[in-house]
Design a protein around this motif. Sequence first.
Motif, short mmCIF file in Angstrom:
data_model
loop_
_atom_site.label_atom_id
_atom_site.label_comp_id
_atom_site.label_asym_id
_atom_site.label_seq_id
_atom_site.Cartn_x
_atom_site.Cartn_y
_atom_site.Cartn_z
N LEU A 41 3.12 -8.72 -18.41
CA LEU A 41 3.13 -9.79 -17.42
C LEU A 41 2.33 -9.33 -16.20
CD1 LEU A 41 6.86 -10.90 -17.61
CD2 LEU A 41 4.93 -11.65 -18.99
N ARG A 42 1.66 -10.25 -15.56
CA ARG A 42 0.83 -9.91 -14.40
C ARG A 42 1.38 -10.47 -13.10
NH1 ARG A 42 -4.45 -9.03 -14.63
NH2 ARG A 42 -4.04 -8.00 -12.66
N SER A 43 1.90 -11.69 -13.12
CA SER A 43 2.35 -12.32 -11.87
C SER A 43 3.82 -12.71 -11.99
CB SER A 43 1.50 -13.54 -11.53
OG SER A 43 1.47 -14.44 -12.61
N VAL A 44 4.62 -12.13 -11.12
CA VAL A 44 6.06 -12.41 -11.13
C VAL A 44 6.48 -12.83 -9.73
CG1 VAL A 44 6.53 -10.82 -13.04
CG2 VAL A 44 6.68 -9.99 -10.70
N MET B 266 1.85 -9.07 -7.95
CA MET B 266 0.79 -8.93 -8.95
C MET B 266 0.90 -7.53 -9.55
SD MET B 266 -1.87 -10.06 -10.61
CE MET B 266 -2.39 -11.52 -9.74
N LEU B 267 1.03 -7.47 -10.87
CA LEU B 267 1.17 -6.19 -11.57
C LEU B 267 -0.15 -5.81 -12.23
CD1 LEU B 267 4.63 -6.88 -13.23
CD2 LEU B 267 4.18 -5.46 -11.22
N ARG B 268 -0.35 -4.52 -12.39
CA ARG B 268 -1.56 -4.01 -13.04
C ARG B 268 -1.60 -4.46 -14.50
NH1 ARG B 268 -1.02 1.60 -13.01
NH2 ARG B 268 -1.93 1.66 -10.97
N LYS B 269 -2.78 -4.75 -14.96
CA LYS B 269 -2.98 -5.11 -16.36
C LYS B 269 -2.76 -3.86 -17.20
CE LYS B 269 -6.21 -8.07 -17.22
NZ LYS B 269 -7.51 -8.74 -17.48
N GLU C 154 3.94 2.11 -9.04
CA GLU C 154 2.50 2.21 -9.28
C GLU C 154 1.91 0.95 -9.91
OE1 GLU C 154 -0.58 5.07 -11.66
OE2 GLU C 154 1.39 5.87 -11.13
N PRO C 155 2.59 0.27 -10.83
CA PRO C 155 1.99 -0.95 -11.40
C PRO C 155 1.87 -2.12 -10.43
CG PRO C 155 3.69 -0.08 -12.86
CD PRO C 155 3.78 0.67 -11.57
N VAL C 156 2.54 -2.07 -9.29
CA VAL C 156 2.44 -3.16 -8.30
C VAL C 156 1.10 -3.03 -7.59
CG1 VAL C 156 3.39 -4.13 -6.18
CG2 VAL C 156 4.93 -3.40 -8.01
N GLN C 157 0.22 -4.00 -7.83
CA GLN C 157 -1.10 -3.99 -7.22
C GLN C 157 -1.12 -4.71 -5.87
OE1 GLN C 157 -4.01 -2.38 -8.82
NE2 GLN C 157 -2.06 -1.47 -9.37
N ALA C 158 -0.31 -5.75 -5.76
CA ALA C 158 -0.26 -6.52 -4.51
C ALA C 158 1.03 -7.32 -4.49
CB ALA C 158 -1.46 -7.47 -4.42
N PHE C 159 1.47 -7.67 -3.28
CA PHE C 159 2.56 -8.64 -3.13
C PHE C 159 2.37 -9.38 -1.82
CE2 PHE C 159 4.43 -4.68 -1.51
CZ PHE C 159 4.97 -5.07 -0.30
N GLY D 195 -0.10 -19.51 -5.08
CA GLY D 195 0.50 -19.88 -6.36
C GLY D 195 -0.54 -20.17 -7.43
N GLY D 196 -1.71 -19.53 -7.31
CA GLY D 196 -2.80 -19.77 -8.25
C GLY D 196 -2.61 -19.11 -9.60
N TYR D 197 -1.59 -18.31 -9.74
CA TYR D 197 -1.27 -17.67 -11.01
C TYR D 197 0.06 -18.23 -11.50
CZ TYR D 197 -4.82 -14.28 -9.61
OH TYR D 197 -5.99 -13.69 -9.21
N PRO D 198 0.23 -18.33 -12.81
CA PRO D 198 1.51 -18.87 -13.30
C PRO D 198 2.66 -17.89 -13.08
CG PRO D 198 0.18 -18.08 -15.13
CD PRO D 198 -0.69 -17.97 -13.89
#
Length: 196
Positions: free
Chosen positions: A123-126, A176-179, A155-160, A89-92
Motif C-alpha cells: 500500500l502507498r497511501s493510508v 505516503m509509504l515507500r514503494k 523508514e517506509p514513511v516518505q511523507a505525511f 486527496g489525490g491518491y486513493p
Amino acid sequence: MTSPHDDADFRALMGDVRPLTRGHDRVHAGQPRRTPSEAQLARRRSAAGGGEAEDSLSDDFVDLVPPFDPLDFRRDGIQRGVVDRLRQGGYPVQASLHLLRRPVEEARRTLPAFLHDAVEHDLRSVLIVHGRGHEIDSAPNVLRSYLAKWLPVFEPVQAFVSASQADGGLGATWVMLRKSERARAANRERQQKRRG
C-alpha cells in the motif's frame, strides 16, 4: 588493607551461607515459565534486528503541535507536487487507521503494526484519523502531536500531511509509504511491456 578483625566480622556474617547446588541456580526454579510481556517481546524483536522503529516510539515527551497548524513532513527526494497531491486527496485511501478517542499508549502499540501491514501489502497511501481538539493540550491534539513525532521514525514513511477538509481536515493525516521492491519490479515490467 584488611585487618584480622574485618575478616572475623565477615566470617561471622557469612557463617551459614552455602554455595548453590547445580540445577538450583535459577531464581524461578520449580515455577512454571511465564509468557513474556509486550515490552520483553519488543526488546527481543529489536535485538533480532526487527522492530527498531517500534522501540523508538517514546511516549515520554512531545512538543505539542498547535491545534490549528497543519502537519507537513517529507523526506529528501520527495517532490513537493507529490505532497500537495497527497494533501488534496489525490491518491486513493488504500487503508485507514482510526484512533479517535484512543489513548496514546494504544496508538503507540497500534501504529507500528498498521504501517508494517500496509508495507507488506504494497500500500502507498493510508489515512490516519486521530481527531483534533481546540486546545493545545486536549487529548486529540496530544495524540496528533505524538503522530507527528512518531511517523518520521518509520523508514517506509516518505511523507505525511494533514488531510483536506473533505478527508477530515486537521483531524486526519495522509501518509505516503515507500514503494516496495516488489511493486517497483512490477512497475518496471509494465513499463517494459508498454515500450514493446
